[in-house]
Motif scaffolding. Structure first.
Motif, short mmCIF file in Angstrom:
data_model
loop_
_atom_site.label_atom_id
_atom_site.label_comp_id
_atom_site.label_asym_id
_atom_site.label_seq_id
_atom_site.Cartn_x
_atom_site.Cartn_y
_atom_site.Cartn_z
N MET A 1 1.31 -1.04 0.20
CA MET A 1 -0.11 -0.10 -0.11
C MET A 1 0.53 0.93 -0.03
SD MET A 1 -2.81 -1.03 2.44
CE MET A 1 -3.54 1.03 2.51
N PRO A 2 0.46 1.96 -0.75
CA PRO A 2 1.10 3.61 -1.04
C PRO A 2 1.33 4.30 0.84
CG PRO A 2 -0.74 3.63 -1.81
CD PRO A 2 -0.61 1.96 -1.61
N ARG A 3 2.24 4.94 0.92
CA ARG A 3 2.21 5.42 2.84
C ARG A 3 1.60 6.49 2.33
NH1 ARG A 3 7.74 7.95 5.24
NH2 ARG A 3 6.79 8.47 7.20
N VAL A 4 0.79 7.15 3.66
CA VAL A 4 0.06 7.89 4.19
C VAL A 4 0.64 9.15 4.07
CG1 VAL A 4 -2.37 8.73 4.18
CG2 VAL A 4 -1.87 6.71 3.78
N VAL A 5 0.69 10.45 3.61
CA VAL A 5 1.46 11.13 3.93
C VAL A 5 0.73 12.44 4.70
CG1 VAL A 5 3.07 12.99 3.18
CG2 VAL A 5 3.21 11.16 1.76
N ASP A 6 1.00 12.86 6.23
CA ASP A 6 0.13 13.65 7.13
C ASP A 6 0.43 15.30 6.47
OD1 ASP A 6 -0.89 15.79 9.14
OD2 ASP A 6 -0.70 13.83 9.95
N HIS A 7 0.10 15.76 5.62
CA HIS A 7 0.62 17.21 5.53
C HIS A 7 0.42 17.78 5.97
CE1 HIS A 7 0.41 15.84 1.13
NE2 HIS A 7 -0.30 15.31 0.65
N ASP A 8 0.01 17.38 7.11
CA ASP A 8 0.04 19.16 7.97
C ASP A 8 1.30 18.55 8.88
OD1 ASP A 8 -2.02 20.57 7.53
OD2 ASP A 8 -3.57 19.22 9.01
N GLN A 9 1.81 17.34 8.96
CA GLN A 9 2.58 16.70 9.94
C GLN A 9 3.66 17.40 9.03
OE1 GLN A 9 3.30 12.50 10.91
NE2 GLN A 9 4.07 13.18 12.83
N ARG A 10 3.97 17.25 8.00
CA ARG A 10 5.01 17.46 7.43
C ARG A 10 5.79 18.69 7.31
NH1 ARG A 10 7.33 14.50 3.17
NH2 ARG A 10 7.18 12.93 4.77
N ARG A 11 4.46 20.19 7.07
CA ARG A 11 4.67 20.91 7.27
C ARG A 11 4.62 21.39 8.12
NH1 ARG A 11 -0.78 20.82 4.61
NH2 ARG A 11 -0.09 22.12 2.63
N LEU A 45 10.48 19.62 -1.99
CA LEU A 45 9.32 18.30 -1.13
C LEU A 45 8.83 20.86 0.01
CD1 LEU A 45 7.22 16.40 -0.15
CD2 LEU A 45 8.84 16.17 2.12
N ILE A 46 9.96 21.07 0.07
CA ILE A 46 9.81 22.17 0.28
C ILE A 46 8.74 23.14 -0.31
CG2 ILE A 46 10.67 24.34 1.94
CD1 ILE A 46 13.48 22.71 2.60
N GLN A 47 9.49 23.49 -0.98
CA GLN A 47 8.72 24.03 -2.20
C GLN A 47 7.20 23.59 -3.03
OE1 GLN A 47 12.16 23.41 -5.32
NE2 GLN A 47 13.01 25.91 -4.50
N HIS A 48 7.71 22.46 -2.53
CA HIS A 48 5.88 21.53 -3.05
C HIS A 48 4.91 22.50 -1.62
CE1 HIS A 48 2.63 18.97 -3.47
NE2 HIS A 48 2.84 18.25 -2.81
N TYR A 49 5.54 22.43 -0.67
CA TYR A 49 4.53 23.00 0.32
C TYR A 49 4.32 24.35 0.34
CZ TYR A 49 3.99 18.05 2.22
OH TYR A 49 2.90 16.48 2.27
N PHE A 50 5.83 25.04 0.61
CA PHE A 50 5.78 26.44 0.53
C PHE A 50 6.08 27.08 -0.73
CE2 PHE A 50 6.87 24.72 4.71
CZ PHE A 50 5.76 25.14 5.23
#
Length: 204
Positions: A1-11, A45-50
């Motif tokens: 299964m693909p890993r589920v990313v917690d976007h709030d946690q990553r930010r 990845l930083i540029q993806h979120y910000f």
């Protein structure tokens, strides 16, 4: 299964890496590349979120303020549940603004660095105004609650009293940051400042 990313946690992971670098080295030591290394992620990845540095600055500032506010709220809940005097609850909660341990020192340094930038940055200025208004509103309500329960004299003007307490808190935070948490008892000094407003006895 693909890993589920917690976007709030990553930010938050990225923002807190930025905060640590800012606290340790100031703005001169912060770049997307350095933040990426500190956070253990890629620059992409930083540029993806910000979308840019301004977006990261604002989110990091909001995150630092939010964490501080959550600790203040926890102190208030615990103090009220324990039936502590209002002045003591206020002291415990405002002590969370002082850099008395490693976590609070990083947050203090990050908040101070970002607040300085807010003088010339509209987005950060908005965060600073809201944060300042929130903490002033909280202390003002506590002073008013103290008046209702007899811990504060009825003729006290709540807003100036709250500003006095907060000015002392900020000054103490600066002194602790410069002198170290063991140089003097910041809690004792803050308690004395609060006692100049909370001069009554509870529920007289």
């Amino acid at each position: 299964m693909p890993r589920v990313v917690d976007h709030d946690q990553r930010r938050a992971q990225i923002a807190r890496a930025f905060q640590r670098l800012l606290a340790a080295e100031g703005f001169a030591g912060v770049s997307f590349a350095r933040v990426a290394t500190e956070a253990g992620v890629s620059v992409g990845l930083i540029q993806h979120y910000f979308t840019g540095k301004d977006a990261l600055l604002r989110f990091a500032y909001e995150d630092a303020v939010h964490r501080m506010s959550e600790r203040v709220r926890l102190r208030v809940r615990n103090g009220e549940a324990a039936g502590l005097p209002i002045a003591e609850v206020l002291l415990d909660s405002l002590a969370e603004l002082l850099p008395l341990d490693a976590e609070r020192e990083v947050e203090y340094r990050a908040r101070q660095g970002l607040q300085a930038q807010a003088l010339n940055h509209a987005g950060l200025a908005d965060v600073a105004r809201r944060a300042g208004g929130d903490i002033l509103g909280y202390v003002t309500r506590v002073v008013e609650d103290g008046m209702a329960h007899g811990e504060v004299e009825s003729d006290v003007d709540a807003v100036p009293a709250a500003r006095l307490i907060l000015a002392t808190t900020q000054g103490l935070a600066d002194q602790v940051a410069l002198s170290g948490p063991d140089a003097f008892s910041a809690r004792d000094v803050l308690g004395r400042a609060i006692a100049t407003v909370f001069t009554g006895s509870r529920d007289r």
